[in-house]
Design a protein around this motif. Structure first.
Motif, PDB file in Angstrom:
ATOM      1  N   HIS A  64      -7.448  14.640 -12.856  1.00 54.57           N
ATOM      2  CA  HIS A  64      -8.114  13.906 -11.659  1.00 54.57           C
ATOM      3  C   HIS A  64      -7.686  13.969  -9.805  1.00 54.57           C
ATOM      4  N   PRO A  65      -6.647  14.373  -9.664  1.00 55.52           N
ATOM      5  CA  PRO A  65      -6.165  13.650  -8.321  1.00 55.52           C
ATOM      6  C   PRO A  65      -7.271  13.070  -7.215  1.00 55.52           C
ATOM      7  N   ASP A  66      -7.392  11.969  -6.051  1.00 50.40           N
ATOM      8  CA  ASP A  66      -7.849  11.436  -5.571  1.00 50.40           C
ATOM      9  C   ASP A  66      -8.132  12.448  -4.644  1.00 50.40           C
ATOM     10  N   PRO A  67      -8.444  13.081  -3.325  1.00 50.10           N
ATOM     11  CA  PRO A  67      -7.824  13.953  -2.555  1.00 50.10           C
ATOM     12  C   PRO A  67      -8.470  12.342  -1.365  1.00 50.10           C
ATOM     13  N   ALA A  68      -9.098  11.641  -1.384  1.00 48.34           N
ATOM     14  CA  ALA A  68      -9.130  10.768  -0.325  1.00 48.34           C
ATOM     15  C   ALA A  68      -7.498   9.611  -0.614  1.00 48.34           C
ATOM     16  N   TYR A  69      -6.770   9.279  -1.447  1.00 47.56           N
ATOM     17  CA  TYR A  69      -5.731   8.520  -1.552  1.00 47.56           C
ATOM     18  C   TYR A  69      -4.444   9.469  -1.219  1.00 47.56           C
ATOM     19  N   ARG A  70      -4.932  11.133  -1.506  1.00 44.66           N
ATOM     20  CA  ARG A  70      -3.737  11.849  -0.731  1.00 44.66           C
ATOM     21  C   ARG A  70      -4.359  11.688   1.094  1.00 44.66           C
ATOM     22  N   LEU A  71      -5.268  12.040   0.845  1.00 48.70           N
ATOM     23  CA  LEU A  71      -5.206  11.643   2.863  1.00 48.70           C
ATOM     24  C   LEU A  71      -4.627  10.322   3.245  1.00 48.70           C
ATOM     25  N   ARG A  72      -5.202   9.298   2.197  1.00 53.19           N
ATOM     26  CA  ARG A  72      -3.971   8.546   3.509  1.00 53.19           C
ATOM     27  C   ARG A  72      -2.588   8.099   3.227  1.00 53.19           C
ATOM     28  N   ARG A  73      -2.472   8.656   1.836  1.00 56.66           N
ATOM     29  CA  ARG A  73      -1.003   8.398   1.442  1.00 56.66           C
ATOM     30  C   ARG A  73      -0.194   9.733   2.132  1.00 56.66           C
ATOM     31  N   GLU A  74      -0.368  10.556   2.606  1.00 53.36           N
ATOM     32  CA  GLU A  74       0.315  11.510   3.978  1.00 53.36           C
ATOM     33  C   GLU A  74      -0.179  10.712   5.146  1.00 53.36           C
ATOM     34  N   ALA A  75      -0.687  10.132   5.374  1.00 47.75           N
ATOM     35  CA  ALA A  75      -1.408   9.526   6.538  1.00 47.75           C
ATOM     36  C   ALA A  75      -0.175   8.415   6.609  1.00 47.75           C
ATOM     37  N   LEU A  76       0.414   7.956   5.602  1.00 43.52           N
ATOM     38  CA  LEU A  76       1.785   6.619   5.575  1.00 43.52           C
ATOM     39  C   LEU A  76       2.886   7.294   6.338  1.00 43.52           C
ATOM     40  N   LEU A  77       3.395   6.088   7.441  1.00 46.96           N
ATOM     41  CA  LEU A  77       5.085   6.276   6.940  1.00 46.96           C
ATOM     42  C   LEU A  77       5.455   5.586   7.254  1.00 46.96           C
ATOM     43  N   LEU A  78       7.124   5.165   5.681  1.00 46.70           N
ATOM     44  CA  LEU A  78       7.186   4.154   6.407  1.00 46.70           C
ATOM     45  C   LEU A  78       8.716   3.781   6.047  1.00 46.70           C
ATOM     46  N   VAL A  79       8.590   2.120   7.158  1.00 46.31           N
ATOM     47  CA  VAL A  79       9.624   1.892   7.372  1.00 46.31           C
ATOM     48  C   VAL A  79      10.749   0.962   6.709  1.00 46.31           C
ATOM     49  N   ALA A  80      11.134   1.145   5.146  1.00 50.78           N
ATOM     50  CA  ALA A  80      11.695   0.213   4.362  1.00 50.78           C
ATOM     51  C   ALA A  80      12.060  -0.425   4.775  1.00 50.78           C
ATOM     52  N   VAL A  81      13.291  -1.597   4.853  1.00 46.05           N
ATOM     53  CA  VAL A  81      14.085  -2.669   4.341  1.00 46.05           C
ATOM     54  C   VAL A  81      14.634  -3.203   3.292  1.00 46.05           C
ATOM     55  N   ASN A  82      15.816  -2.883   3.607  1.00 47.35           N
ATOM     56  CA  ASN A  82      16.407  -3.544   2.594  1.00 47.35           C
ATOM     57  C   ASN A  82      16.423  -4.475   2.377  1.00 47.35           C
ATOM     58  N   CYS A  83      16.234  -5.296   1.163  1.00 48.03           N
ATOM     59  CA  CYS A  83      16.087  -6.918   1.241  1.00 48.03           C
ATOM     60  C   CYS A  83      17.755  -7.819   1.386  1.00 48.03           C
ATOM     61  N   ALA A  84      17.561  -8.836   2.071  1.00 51.73           N
ATOM     62  CA  ALA A  84      18.468  -9.819   2.089  1.00 51.73           C
ATOM     63  C   ALA A  84      18.638 -10.757   1.451  1.00 51.73           C
ATOM     64  N   VAL A  85      17.755 -11.748   1.352  1.00 53.82           N
ATOM     65  CA  VAL A  85      16.946 -12.920   1.062  1.00 53.82           C
ATOM     66  C   VAL A  85      15.816 -12.852   0.052  1.00 53.82           C
ATOM     67  N   PRO A  86      16.347 -11.992  -1.559  1.00 53.57           N
ATOM     68  CA  PRO A  86      15.239 -12.114  -2.262  1.00 53.57           C
ATOM     69  C   PRO A  86      14.441 -13.415  -3.265  1.00 53.57           C
ATOM     70  N   GLY A  87      13.750 -13.433  -3.915  1.00 52.04           N
ATOM     71  CA  GLY A  87      13.592 -15.028  -4.032  1.00 52.04           C
ATOM     72  C   GLY A  87      12.828 -14.938  -4.800  1.00 52.04           C
ATOM     73  N   GLY A  88      12.560 -16.627  -5.591  1.00 50.40           N
ATOM     74  CA  GLY A  88      13.295 -17.036  -6.256  1.00 50.40           C
ATOM     75  C   GLY A  88      12.437 -16.400  -7.523  1.00 50.40           C
TER      76      GLY A  88
END
Lengths: 356, 273
Positions: A131-155
């Motif tokens: 039962h795929p969610d068409p609304a989720y798919r729309l939001r997901r396709e509209a999302l651009l992901l600029v990631a950052v490699n972690c330098a300082v992990p938390g405790g």
């Protein structure tokens, strides 16, 4: 396209905005790192780091020029992939109208490897079944992901144990590694969309030293995990339904649902119905829910899981064990948010280590 | 846009039959088109506009092709649905779920055990069994009710008896007019005839009743995988997204509601799973 170096995030943010993306990035607000829309790099958190321990989160000034010196924030990408509240439909008389689905283009700047893994988990939940969610798919396709490699992990971080980080390997459009002296960013491409954007930026090829420095950032981060989990045999350990450990942790747990609200993969929802007094239109809304509430499991007025140990066991067992049965992957990405934001400091890694 | 899995279809209430003081059977038909086919044991999500939505088993197909659904008023949504009159509309999603393994019973003795309203999802099973009566061995229907006044489908029980089933009824709280047996449904297992090693059973009712009946059937020698139960869990979506109906690794909405006792038994023995 090979890795490149950029000196500032300003042109990247301007380029994203010119392409119609709302740029959402980490800022300092309410004493925490929060995600909100930004117009320029000046609004981004800078010179702050976070101290995270069970039940504890504090920002601390470092005085340096680094932007991404903190770990997971209470916000995650879930707020954008699965909004906390969303209208489902309205019913007027004998007609049902589905909610107008608007999926604004959002560029999430600063998501970490664990967050990308969490989006992968959500993709499986909302798009991978019958039962795929068409609304989720729309939001997901509209999302651009600029990631950052972690330098300082938390405790409270343990992405290395869960195999999700700290280095970004998949799911991103663009990945940045922030380097000091001189302050710069190594930029790697994850998608065609990402490449198009990077090509429009002032940039220089990444030197061998830039690339070595960037790799060193991830290597150092991997060695600084605050927590760890033994995933070998984890499903077997979690099948100990009668362990006295559940009573012990249940006695501490407030069933406040904080862990499920900050978790980037917890997907459970409930629905709310209302009727307009003005014209009698009925409306149905879906919102985040938590397995820690009594109503969650209620059948004919009686909850299936009426006790704290029962509800805690359901959450931990689902996250680390039955999720694998259901979706072929763990529900935990090792971001540590549930540990940091537990008001009584319950530590999932400690609970898992103490099961038989 | 593709319709969202949470969007219902509008159905009209065609008829409303009160079964007992707090229970009615509605027949529902879509405003346009036909009802999708259903398998015995499947359920729909019934939406009372502005009030809420609950899972309700399909208890049969009406003569005009609609769904017959039996609803007991226990909360706000079920009470609103029970109050719907012919001509009014409700929302319907589904049918959903894994139903009863009726074909697996072919050639065997069949025991249908119902407690209270648990007979509603079993009614299509009995109708299917009796429609192909010669394909099965002995067919026994044992039904329990709290009191004679709350016994469901009394006329239909009598009809099933005429159509070749051994129908036995028991009540827990008899009134002065009651001459039948008194107690729980499990007591009736001793009053029916079946060859345990060649028997398939369909059991539905309160969880305690289902477990007691399943254990009694197992004690008599019926294989655990041949005892099927239908579970009830909180459900908000029925499409594996709300998370409420989880039962260990299973989603009752999709993996159930009907499960074999070989799977369900050990999990039901764990408190609050």
């Amino acid at each position: 396209m090979d890795a490149v170096v950029i000196e500032s995030l300003e042109p990247l943010i301007a380029e994203l905005r010119s392409r119609g993306f709302a740029v959402v990035g980490p800022v300092v607000r309410d004493g925490a790192i929060r995600f909100e829309e930004i117009a320029s790099a000046g609004r981004l958190a800078r010179g702050v780091t976070d101290d995270q321990e069970p039940g504890r989160y504090r920002l601390r000034e470092t005085g340096d020029e680094m932007i991404f010196s903190f770990a997971a924030s209470p916000d995650s990408a879930k707020r954008y992939t699965q909004p906390p509240r969303q209208a489902l439909f309205r019913m007027r008389g004998e007609r049902i109208e589905e909610a107008e689905e608007e999926a604004p283009r959002i560029a999430l700047l600063g998501v970490r490897a664990c967050d990308l893994a969490a989006i992968g988990v959500q993709d499986r939940v909302f798009l991978g079944g019958r039962h795929p969610d068409p609304a989720y798919r729309l939001r997901r396709e509209a999302l651009l992901l600029v990631a950052v490699n972690c330098a300082v992990p938390g405790g409270t971080c343990f992405c290395v144990s869960m195999g999700t980080g700290p280095r970004v390997t998949a799911g991103h459009d663009i990945a940045l590694t922030e380097l000091a002296a001189p302050h710069r960013f190594v930029v790697e491409i994850g998608s065609e969309r990402g490449e198009e954007i990077v090509r429009a930026l002032p940039r220089a090829p990444a030197s061998a030293r830039d690339q070595a420095d960037a790799e060193e950032v991830s290597r150092t981060a991997a060695g600084r995990m605050g927590r760890q989990v033994e995933t070998e045999g984890i499903q077997e350990r979690l099948s100990a339904h009668d362990s006295p450990r559940w009573q012990q942790v249940g006695a501490r747990c407030l069933t406040c649902a904080n862990c499920t609200m900050v978790c980037p993969t917890c997907f459970c929802t409930t629905v709310e119905d209302s009727t307009s007094l003005a014209d009698g239109t009925a409306e149905r809304v879906e919102r985040w829910d938590s397995c820690f509430t009594l109503g969650f499991s209620e059948v004919n007025g009686t909850p299936v899981r009426g006790s704290n140990p029962g509800r805690y066991r359901q959450w931990l067992t689902h996250k680390f064990s039955t999720w694998i049965d259901q979706f072929g992957m763990s529900g935990c990405v090792g971001c540590g948010r549930c540990i940091t934001w537990c008001p009584v400091g319950i530590d999932v890694t400690e609970e898992l280590a103490n099961l038989p | 846009m593709i319709s969202h899995p949470m969007t219902p279809v509008v159905y009209r209430v065609r008829s409303r039959r009160p079964d007992r003081v707090d229970t009615v059977t509605l027949t529902l038909e879509p405003l346009r088109g036909d009802c999708p086919p259903f398998l015995p044991g499947q359920f729909t999500m019934l939406y009372a506009p502005g009030v809420g939505e609950i899972p309700v088993s399909i208890s049969g197909r009406s003569r005009s092709g609609g769904y017959a659904q039996t609803i007991r008023a226990v909360g706000a949504v079920s009470a609103a649905l029970c109050g719907k009159r012919p001509g009014e509309v409700v929302g319907v999603r589904g049918p959903y779920g894994h139903g009863w393994g009726v074909p697996a019973a072919a050639g065997l003795d069949v025991v249908v055990a119902a407690g209270g309203l648990g007979i509603a999802p079993l009614r299509p099973v009995v109708r299917a069994l009796l429609a192909g009566r010669d394909r099965y061995g002995r067919v026994s229907v044992i039904a329990g009710a709290r009191s004679p006044a709350t016994l469901m489908y009394p006329r239909e029980l009598a009809r099933w008896s005429r159509q070749g089933a051994d129908v036995q009824v028991i009540v827990d709280h008899p009134d002065h007019a009651w001459h039948g047996p008194v107690g729980l449904v499990t007591r009736l297992v001793d009053r029916i005839v079946f060859e345990p090693r060649r028997t398939h059973a369909f059991v539905c009712g309160p969880e305690a009743m289902m477990r007691a009946t399943a254990e009694e059937l197992l004690r008599r020698g019926v294989a655990p995988a041949r005892v099927e139960l239908s579970l009830e869990r909180n459900m908000k979506c029925a499409v594996v997204r709300c998370g409420h109906c989880q039962f260990g690794p299973l989603f009752v909405c999709e993996d159930g509601p009907v499960l074999g006792y070989d799977r369900a038994g050990p999990m039901l023995a764990v408190a609050e799973l």
